[in-house]
Design a protein around this motif. Structure first.
Motif, PDB file in Angstrom:
ATOM      1  N   GLN A   9       0.884  -1.149   0.093  1.00  0.00           N
ATOM      2  CA  GLN A   9       0.185  -0.011  -0.082  1.00  0.00           C
ATOM      3  C   GLN A   9       0.930   1.191  -0.111  1.00  0.00           C
ATOM      4  N   ASP A  25      -8.336   6.475  -0.715  1.00  0.00           N
ATOM      5  CA  ASP A  25      -8.804   4.880  -0.832  1.00  0.00           C
ATOM      6  C   ASP A  25      -7.390   4.290  -0.323  1.00  0.00           C
ATOM      7  N   ASP A  35      -7.024   4.617   3.533  1.00  0.00           N
ATOM      8  CA  ASP A  35      -7.789   3.793   4.018  1.00  0.00           C
ATOM      9  C   ASP A  35      -7.179   2.238   4.354  1.00  0.00           C
ATOM     10  N   LYS A  36      -6.613   1.829   3.092  1.00  0.00           N
ATOM     11  CA  LYS A  36      -6.165   0.597   3.046  1.00  0.00           C
ATOM     12  C   LYS A  36      -4.718   0.558   3.850  1.00  0.00           C
ATOM     13  N   ALA A  41      -4.187   2.430   6.634  1.00  0.00           N
ATOM     14  CA  ALA A  41      -4.685   2.163   7.824  1.00  0.00           C
ATOM     15  C   ALA A  41      -5.066   0.950   8.412  1.00  0.00           C
ATOM     16  N   TYR A  42      -5.758   0.156   7.668  1.00  0.00           N
ATOM     17  CA  TYR A  42      -6.228  -1.138   7.881  1.00  0.00           C
ATOM     18  C   TYR A  42      -4.859  -2.056   7.824  1.00  0.00           C
ATOM     19  N   SER A  43      -3.995  -1.860   6.858  1.00  0.00           N
ATOM     20  CA  SER A  43      -2.759  -2.897   6.854  1.00  0.00           C
ATOM     21  C   SER A  43      -1.801  -2.648   8.189  1.00  0.00           C
ATOM     22  N   ARG A  44      -2.058  -1.250   8.739  1.00  0.00           N
ATOM     23  CA  ARG A  44      -1.188  -0.940   9.726  1.00  0.00           C
ATOM     24  C   ARG A  44      -1.967  -1.575  11.118  1.00  0.00           C
ATOM     25  N   GLN A  45      -3.102  -1.485  11.244  1.00  0.00           N
ATOM     26  CA  GLN A  45      -3.926  -2.420  12.267  1.00  0.00           C
ATOM     27  C   GLN A  45      -3.530  -3.893  12.179  1.00  0.00           C
ATOM     28  N   PHE A  46      -3.465  -4.491  11.050  1.00  0.00           N
ATOM     29  CA  PHE A  46      -3.375  -5.849  10.811  1.00  0.00           C
ATOM     30  C   PHE A  46      -1.968  -6.154  11.205  1.00  0.00           C
ATOM     31  N   TYR A  47      -0.913  -5.447  10.780  1.00  0.00           N
ATOM     32  CA  TYR A  47       0.309  -5.510  11.000  1.00  0.00           C
ATOM     33  C   TYR A  47       0.604  -5.421  12.604  1.00  0.00           C
TER      34      TYR A  47
END
Length: 189
Positions: free
Chosen positions: A45, A129, A132-133, A135-141
């Motif tokens: 991302q 967009d 947002d991806k 931010a999601y990837s950061r949370q997942f990581y």
């Protein structure tokens, strides 16, 4: 006969201990792989966003040529992100780029023709967009790092982690400055 039973009990205990160590080692290895996979998602991302930046800068240049410092800051931050080798360096560069992009979009507010430009609007949409991806990837990581770090820090897996050199992973953290609003002032040229 009792010697045979003793040897069998010892063998069973040794096999159980070996199986236990292998189980913990495999859990640590799987957790470390998940961290690497999650980092790869962030990296994809960040590269996607980085590839959008030159088009955005070129679009803005045509309208806001005298906002040279803002454009240079975006370019500098993008280059820093492209050179980042660790999650910590990437987080620092990402925070710098986020701030530079906020300034860029704040500058764009002063140019109605730019705000109405189709290319600019599309790039802005794609960037949003991508943010947002990211931010999601950061949370997942960070979720995977938390699980992995818990395994490397808690007994009994910390013992196995130490024996096999499983090092704690770095969280992807925003700097305090990245959480603040960007202040933009328009001087006279």
């Amino acid at each position: 006969m009792s010697l045979v039973i003793t040897l069998i009990v010892i063998a069973v205990v040794v096999v159980a201990i070996v199986a236990w160590v292998i189980g913990i080692y495999n859990g640590l290895a799987r957790a470390r792989i998940r961290v690497k996979e999650a980092w790869s998602g962030i990296d994809v991302q960040l590269k996607r966003r980085s590839s959008l930046i030159p088009n955005l800068v070129e679009t803005v240049k045509g309208y806001a040529a005298h906002e040279k410092e803002v454009l240079e800051n975006v370019t500098r931050a993008r280059a820093m992100l492209d050179r980042a080798a660790t999650p910590g360096q990437a987080a620092q560069a990402d925070n710098m780029l986020t701030g530079a992009l906020r300034s860029l979009f704040a500058v764009a507010e002063a140019y109605p023709d730019l705000k109405a430009n189709t290319n600019f609007l599309e790039l802005q949409r794609e960037l949003t967009d991508t943010e947002d991806k990211i931010a999601y990837s950061r949370q997942f990581y960070n979720g995977n790092v938390r699980v992995y770090n818990e395994k490397t820090a808690t007994v009994p897996s910390s013992i196995i982690a130490g024996m096999f050199h499983f090092e704690p992973a770095e969280f992807y953290e925003a700097e305090e400055a990245a959480r603040e609003d960007v202040k933009v002032s328009f001087g006279t040229n």
